[in-house]
Write a protein that holds these residues in place. Structure first.
Motif, short mmCIF file in Angstrom:
data_model
loop_
_atom_site.label_atom_id
_atom_site.label_comp_id
_atom_site.label_asym_id
_atom_site.label_seq_id
_atom_site.Cartn_x
_atom_site.Cartn_y
_atom_site.Cartn_z
N ALA A 197 0.83 -1.21 0.00
CA ALA A 197 0.00 0.00 0.00
C ALA A 197 0.87 1.26 0.00
CB ALA A 197 -0.94 0.00 1.20
N SER A 198 1.95 1.24 0.75
CA SER A 198 2.86 2.38 0.78
C SER A 198 3.51 2.59 -0.58
CB SER A 198 3.94 2.18 1.83
OG SER A 198 3.38 2.15 3.11
N ARG A 199 3.88 1.50 -1.23
CA ARG A 199 4.51 1.59 -2.55
C ARG A 199 3.56 2.19 -3.57
NH1 ARG A 199 8.43 3.07 -5.45
NH2 ARG A 199 8.74 1.88 -7.34
N PHE A 200 2.30 1.73 -3.56
CA PHE A 200 1.31 2.28 -4.49
C PHE A 200 1.02 3.74 -4.19
CE2 PHE A 200 0.01 -2.19 -5.51
CZ PHE A 200 0.30 -2.10 -6.86
N ASP A 210 1.85 9.39 -5.85
CA ASP A 210 2.45 10.71 -5.61
C ASP A 210 3.38 11.10 -6.76
OD1 ASP A 210 1.12 10.87 -3.19
OD2 ASP A 210 2.88 10.27 -2.00
N ASN A 211 4.18 10.15 -7.22
CA ASN A 211 5.09 10.42 -8.34
C ASN A 211 4.31 10.74 -9.62
OD1 ASN A 211 7.33 10.03 -6.76
ND2 ASN A 211 7.70 7.94 -7.46
N ALA A 212 3.24 10.00 -9.85
CA ALA A 212 2.42 10.25 -11.04
C ALA A 212 1.79 11.64 -10.99
CB ALA A 212 1.34 9.17 -11.17
#
Length: 60
Positions: free
Chosen positions: A5-8, A13-15
């Motif tokens: 979940a943190s990775r997604f 955020d990056n997107a």
């Protein structure tokens, strides 16, 4: 599951940052979005194909 979940969340955020950067570029140059996409190739990001290139990592 928390790590996933943190990775997604980080990817999201990056997107958002990337899309914001594109919008600022379009606004800065006062270009219509359709023209920007026509010039820069809609759907073909400039980093396309980088994943298939050797990175040199993991070699001895």
């Amino acid at each position: 599951m928390t790590v996933l979940a943190s990775r997604f969340a980080a990817l999201g955020d990056n997107a958002r940052a990337f899309m914001g950067s594109l919008q600022r570029t379009i606004d800065l140059h006062d270009v219509e979005e359709e023209v920007f996409l026509a010039v820069h190739g809609a759907g073909t990001p400039p980093i396309n194909g980088l994943a298939s290139r050797p990175t040199g990592r993991g070699t001895v």
